[in-house]
Design an enzyme around this catalytic site. Structure first.
Site: not given
Lengths: 461, 116
Positions: A387-390, A428
């Site tokens: 999720n956060d990494v994209v 996050s």
């Protein structure tokens, strides 16, 4: 010390360094750990002949059998997804052993102060420092293990936590100075160790999920340093070299991990993600979902597919199914590659281990820098459990807590498929703008179930 | 006996070695390497053995014994976990490549056989 022991310790140090060096490339990595293992065996064997050992050989053997046996048994059984907590607990054991060495030596000094003269004052100070560091690494690692293993609430916070933590540290350091300067006896020694252990617990308590690997890596480096310190006390070159190498390597690794998450170490240890500010920017577009059949069709008729796996994939235990699907796609002549974000999984490289376990060859797996420009040529980017990494806001919105973190440019692919259990934000707590893009489609469901359905659909095409 | 200053030299050089060894490692090996360095500091078991061997009172012996148990756990557990992880890293040449090569070979041989 006899020449045999000195030579063996020297050989051990060489084997450790060569072993770590060989571990730095996938093809030689396995032989690297075997080399280091030979060094460890050699050092342990010759230590039975150590001239300063005056007895307790039976106890020694028993202790090695108990410790080694339990560790062997548990390490053989653990699943690959549980690897991080096992590293944490074995690391804690090393820290505890270093603290134990310091305790024995300091107790001997307290009983017979004349020993200081033969050891030297420097060794005494380093011994106390090693005791502090080792104890912190021990108790901190145990807390880290308990959290990752789901035996403890994720993040524990209470009022004035930072002040109390700091006070415990200051008290431990002051007592440490007292111990080293005046050797005040067993009771003060005991309080010193208890405070050091308490500080380790306090450091690890407020740390939440995704920051844990960074902290484990830090404790790993600390254990290395503690081992080096106790190496000074015991005049043991193998311990000094091995401990320092690990201390330096571990520190660098810790900083690399923190950098990959775009956070400083201080930030991770002492500040938590604050409450996320209200969405400043309206999100354009809407979330659109799609069934597994349509998703499968998109992939089956693509030329190039890039898969972005995240921790959700590991939780769903879907990596084996995923590889089965990739093999199907490859049979259709589709070029498939995996893109791994530096903090995907629970540790850097953890995702690679999980994919390797499923049988994915490592040359299909690419780092962020290697593959990030290729997304624009991809027909489909399949995001599973990440999720956060994209999240593209990391590139566009300076107000976002994620801003500045390197992300995978998934949004540049022609089509984006996101497999996700439900709506909801990543670790996050930041809304993911990717999901609202025109080229993005959500596939809701458990990772393993979704991929199984996709496999069935692809087979019918 | 390691004299004070030469001990510092050892410390400095070992520090650089650790830094250099890690700085060239690809991300995919970070977890195994963390595990590997975790194994390497298991050398603490050696020191714990010496400490236990020097222990005189019951308290010292007890703590020394625990230290050896923990140190041995660190060394053995670290080794097994690292080895298990690294065992899984195989390139496609070794895994599928070999299979498909074998298939290709078999096909070639079959073709040859057909011709002859």
């Amino acid at each position: 010390m006899s020449a045999l022991i000195e030579t063996s310790y020297f050989a051990t140090a060489v084997l450790f360094i060569l072993g770590l060096k060989r571990m730095s490339h996938p093809t030689t990595a396995r032989s690297g750990v075997i080399w280091a293992g030979i060094g460890m065996g050699l050092a342990t064997l010759v230590t039975f002949l150590h001239p300063e050992i005056r007895g307790q050989y039976g106890l020694m053997l028993l202790a090695i059998l108990i410790g080694g046996g339990v560790a062997w048994w548990s390490a053989k059984r653990v699943a690959m997804t549980d690897m991080p907590q096992m590293i944490a607990i074995y690391n804690g054991m090393g820290g505890g052993a270093a603290g134990g060495i310091a305790a024995v030596e300091l107790m001997r000094v307290a009983g017979d102060p004349s020993l200081i003269e033969s050891h030297g004052h420097l060794a005494l100070w380093l011994g106390v420092l090693g005791a502090l560091i080792g104890s912190v690494a021990f108790s901190g690692s145990v807390v880290a293990w308990a959290k990752l293993d789901g035996r403890m609430k994720k993040a524990v916070r209470f009022a004035n936590q930072q002040q109390i933590t700091l006070a415990v540290l200051v008290a431990a350091v002051l007592l440490g100075i007292w111990v080293a300067a005046a050797t005040p006896g067993i009771f003060v020694l005991l309080i010193f160790f208890l405070l050091a252990l308490a500080f380790g617990v306090m450091v690890a308590l407020p740390i939440g999920g995704a920051d844990m690997p960074v902290v484990i890596s830090l404790f790993n480096a600390l254990t290395g340093l503690a081992v080096a310190m106790e190496g000074f006390v015991l005049d043991n070159a193998a311990m000094i070299i091995a401990g320092t190498v690990v201390g330096a390597a571990g520190s660098l690794l810790t900083l690399l991990m923190a950098k990959a998450m775009n956070r400083s170490l201080i930030n991770i240890l002492f500040k938590q993600f604050g409450p996320v500010s209200e969405e400043a920017t309206e999100i354009e577009g809407s979330i659109k979902d799609v069934g597994t059949m349509d998703a499968a069709v998109q992939m089956a008729y693509a030329d190039r597919v890039i898969i972005v796996p995240g921790y959700g994939l590991a939780v769903a235990q879907a990596q084996h199914k995923l590889w089965e699907m990739v093999e199907l796609l490859q049979e259709r002549g589709i070029e498939v590659s995996f893109a791994i974000h530096p903090v995907a999984g629970r540790m850097p490289g953890h995702m690679n281990v999980l994919l390797a376990e499923a049988g994915v060859p490592y040359d299909m797996i690419f780092d962020l820098e290697e593959i990030n420009n290729d997304f624009e040529t991809a027909d489909v980017a399949l995001v599973i459990g990440a999720n956060d990494v994209v999240n593209p806001v990391a590139k566009t919105d300076p107000d976002s807590p994620l801003y500045g973190m390197p992300v995978l440019n998934v949004d540049e692919a022609k089509n984006v498929l996101v497999v996700k259990r439900g709506q909801g934000t990543g670790f996050s707590g930041v809304e993911n703008h990717l999901f609202y893009r025109d080229n993005a489609r959500m596939v809701y469901g458990d990772g393993q179930k979704v991929i199984t359905e996709m496999i069935a659909s692809i087979k019918t095409l | 006996m390691i004299e004070g200053l030469s001990a510092l030299y050892i410390l400095m050089l070992a520090g650089f070695v650790g830094y250099e060894v890690i700085s060239r490692v690809p991300v995919i090996l970070h977890t195994p390497l963390m595990s590997g360095s975790n194994f390497v500091h298991g050398i603490v078991v050696v020191g714990a053995m010496v400490a236990l061997g020097q222990a005189e009172t019951f308290g010292e012996q007890l703590i020394g014994f625990i230290a050896v148990v923990l140190g041995a756990g660190n060394a053995v557990g670290g080794y097994v976990v690292t080895e298990r992880m690294l065992e899984m890293f195989k390139s496609s040449d070794k895994r599928q490549g070999k299979e498909s090569n074998d298939k290709a070979k078999a096909l070639k041989e079959a073709a040859k056989g057909g011709k002859v």
